[in-house]
Design an enzyme around this catalytic site. Sequence first.
Site, PDB file in Angstrom:
ATOM      1  N   CYS A 120      32.982  31.106  41.632  1.00  0.00           N
ATOM      2  CA  CYS A 120      32.582  31.560  40.294  1.00  0.00           C
ATOM      3  C   CYS A 120      32.915  30.543  39.209  1.00  0.00           C
ATOM      4  CB  CYS A 120      33.213  32.906  39.979  1.00  0.00           C
ATOM      5  SG  CYS A 120      32.770  34.159  41.185  1.00  0.00           S
ATOM      6  N   HIS A 253      33.018  33.666  32.552  1.00  0.00           N
ATOM      7  CA  HIS A 253      32.446  34.180  33.802  1.00  0.00           C
ATOM      8  C   HIS A 253      32.394  35.701  33.705  1.00  0.00           C
ATOM      9  CE1 HIS A 253      31.631  35.127  37.846  1.00  0.00           C
ATOM     10  NE2 HIS A 253      32.862  35.473  38.170  1.00  0.00           N
ATOM     11  N   ASN A 283      28.463  40.646  38.675  1.00  0.00           N
ATOM     12  CA  ASN A 283      29.062  39.321  38.845  1.00  0.00           C
ATOM     13  C   ASN A 283      28.110  38.481  39.697  1.00  0.00           C
ATOM     14  OD1 ASN A 283      30.561  37.098  39.648  1.00  0.00           O
ATOM     15  ND2 ASN A 283      32.414  38.254  40.123  1.00  0.00           N
TER      16      ASN A 283
HETATM   17  N1  ACO Z   1      34.293  53.541  43.864  1.00  0.00           N
HETATM   18  C1  ACO Z   1      35.225  54.482  43.820  1.00  0.00           C
HETATM   19  N2  ACO Z   1      36.536  54.241  44.060  1.00  0.00           N
HETATM   20  C2  ACO Z   1      36.869  52.980  44.349  1.00  0.00           C
HETATM   21  C3  ACO Z   1      35.940  51.952  44.426  1.00  0.00           C
HETATM   22  C4  ACO Z   1      34.598  52.260  44.175  1.00  0.00           C
HETATM   23  N3  ACO Z   1      33.616  51.332  44.194  1.00  0.00           N
HETATM   24  N4  ACO Z   1      36.579  50.810  44.739  1.00  0.00           N
HETATM   25  C5  ACO Z   1      37.891  51.122  44.851  1.00  0.00           C
HETATM   26  N5  ACO Z   1      38.059  52.434  44.622  1.00  0.00           N
HETATM   27  C6  ACO Z   1      39.319  53.185  44.638  1.00  0.00           C
HETATM   28  C7  ACO Z   1      40.349  52.558  45.507  1.00  0.00           C
HETATM   29  O1  ACO Z   1      40.177  52.941  46.845  1.00  0.00           O
HETATM   30  C8  ACO Z   1      41.623  53.094  44.898  1.00  0.00           C
HETATM   31  O2  ACO Z   1      41.806  54.406  45.367  1.00  0.00           O
HETATM   32  P1  ACO Z   1      43.290  54.926  45.725  1.00  0.00           P
HETATM   33  O3  ACO Z   1      44.038  54.838  44.437  1.00  0.00           O
HETATM   34  O4  ACO Z   1      43.024  56.302  46.206  1.00  0.00           O
HETATM   35  O5  ACO Z   1      43.779  53.968  46.767  1.00  0.00           O
HETATM   36  C9  ACO Z   1      41.295  53.199  43.407  1.00  0.00           C
HETATM   37  O6  ACO Z   1      39.861  53.168  43.328  1.00  0.00           O
HETATM   38  C10 ACO Z   1      41.859  52.082  42.593  1.00  0.00           C
HETATM   39  O7  ACO Z   1      41.587  50.842  43.222  1.00  0.00           O
HETATM   40  P2  ACO Z   1      42.087  49.505  42.607  1.00  0.00           P
HETATM   41  O8  ACO Z   1      41.737  48.368  43.522  1.00  0.00           O
HETATM   42  O9  ACO Z   1      43.507  49.658  42.175  1.00  0.00           O
HETATM   43  O10 ACO Z   1      41.176  49.427  41.285  1.00  0.00           O
HETATM   44  P3  ACO Z   1      41.280  48.418  40.088  1.00  0.00           P
HETATM   45  O11 ACO Z   1      41.475  49.135  38.835  1.00  0.00           O
HETATM   46  O12 ACO Z   1      42.182  47.249  40.406  1.00  0.00           O
HETATM   47  O13 ACO Z   1      39.789  47.866  40.023  1.00  0.00           O
HETATM   48  C11 ACO Z   1      38.538  45.914  40.605  1.00  0.00           C
HETATM   49  C12 ACO Z   1      39.255  47.152  41.116  1.00  0.00           C
HETATM   50  C13 ACO Z   1      37.383  46.356  39.732  1.00  0.00           C
HETATM   51  C14 ACO Z   1      38.004  45.150  41.813  1.00  0.00           C
HETATM   52  C15 ACO Z   1      39.512  45.054  39.797  1.00  0.00           C
HETATM   53  O14 ACO Z   1      40.691  44.845  40.514  1.00  0.00           O
HETATM   54  C16 ACO Z   1      38.915  43.737  39.425  1.00  0.00           C
HETATM   55  O15 ACO Z   1      37.982  43.665  38.657  1.00  0.00           O
HETATM   56  N6  ACO Z   1      39.489  42.650  39.934  1.00  0.00           N
HETATM   57  C17 ACO Z   1      38.962  41.324  39.643  1.00  0.00           C
HETATM   58  C18 ACO Z   1      37.788  41.105  40.517  1.00  0.00           C
HETATM   59  C19 ACO Z   1      37.038  39.910  40.122  1.00  0.00           C
HETATM   60  O16 ACO Z   1      36.916  39.588  38.966  1.00  0.00           O
HETATM   61  N7  ACO Z   1      36.483  39.264  41.127  1.00  0.00           N
HETATM   62  C20 ACO Z   1      35.628  38.185  40.939  1.00  0.00           C
HETATM   63  C21 ACO Z   1      36.312  36.914  40.770  1.00  0.00           C
HETATM   64  S1  ACO Z   1      35.146  35.719  40.736  1.00  0.00           S
HETATM   65  C22 ACO Z   1      34.731  35.139  42.280  1.00  0.00           C
HETATM   66  O17 ACO Z   1      35.120  34.039  42.587  1.00  0.00           O
HETATM   67  C23 ACO Z   1      33.856  35.887  43.222  1.00  0.00           C
END
Ligand code: ACO
Length: 326
Positions: A120, A253, A283
């Site tokens: 990214c 990004h 993304n």
């Molecule tokens: N729908 C419903 N529930 C979900 C989903 C979904 N799609 N995905 C996860 N959950 C649940 C999980 O299972 C968890 O449930 P639990 O509490 O019962 O275990 C709960 O939601 C919370 O999960 P978290 O992983 O703690 O959620 P978080 O608030 O951290 O959000 C996210 C997750 C959106 C992925 C966040 O961590 C994020 O944006 N991280 C950065 C990701 C990013 O920017 N990646 C790209 C980088 S660039 C590249 O190089 C590709």
Amino acid sequence: MTPRYSRITGTGSHLPPRRVTNDDLVAELAGRGVETSNEWIVERTGIRARHFAAPDVAASDLALPAAQAAMQAAGVQPADIDLIVVATSTPDMVFPSTAAILQHKLGIAGCPAFDVQAVCSGFVYALAVADALIANGTARRALVIGAEVFSRILDFNDRTTCVLFGDGAGAVVLEASDAPGILATDLHADGRHVGILCVPGHVSGGQVLGEPLLKMDGQAVFKLAVGVLDKAARAVLAKAGKTEADIDWLIPHQANIRIMQGTARKLHLPLEKVVVTVQDHGNTSAASIPLALDHGVRSGQVKPGQTVLLEGVGGGFTWGAVLLKM
Ligand code: ACO
């Protein structure tokens, strides 16, 4: 000797026509027994829709119309281009490069063409490389492109990742100029974090080994991202002798609205100064910054003469920033 700078003279982008809303994806995933909701996706990420390419469409197919739009905006022809750099993690083939394939599709031959792989952060890496090649006289008129078909590497049984990404391409024409243009660049990588965001499968002996699908520790990525983006922003501003007050637009990004809000807050920038397209594109990895830049330019938000901060962060772990005058 007069320093040679580079300047963006045209932008373009392209999205595949199939738009998939959160509700569409929720229904599709339900068919696989994977549960998610529009509310969860919007609240955690800001994403409302993304575009997915048809199965026979490759990164170079998305890059071509984006490049053509950028060339049209710059008033240049394919024959004027003397460097092609494509940032992608989802290339058409293992080799040759997507840039070489795109060069052929543009109907030109002879100029250097290569891919940059920094996930990214790919577009800011590619822009910094093209800027350096223009500054040292290797090229005068470059096409710099981010193009991805991330839908190909998504695990649609993993709700924690498959709701986040989309396909698309964005491009700029970068030309030699007596005045900047690109004011400063700042690039970094830290391979200690390979495991938090990766596609661990690979090709060996003609076979795919391991699983060639995206794996991510979202929380670890989130925590690292906000910190490194702030450092890169400050480094690039310092290199250019500017301060955060000089920034007209932040184009980060487009991974997650909460990362963008956190980054803007640390730079004391109101969200009105951030170009945000994550709600419509998801993304798109290396394509996200040039897609957002083109949106900003074509919507009239980003104007000639304004100072723009581009910031990328992604797998590697990689990160970087480019400060430029439009
Ligand atoms: N729908 C419903 N529930 C979900 C989903 C979904 N799609 N995905 C996860 N959950 C649940 C999980 O299972 C968890 O449930 P639990 O509490 O019962 O275990 C709960 O939601 C919370 O999960 P978290 O992983 O703690 O959620 P978080 O608030 O951290 O959000 C996210 C997750 C959106 C992925 C966040 O961590 C994020 O944006 N991280 C950065 C990701 C990013 O920017 N990646 C790209 C980088 S660039 C590249 O190089 C590709």
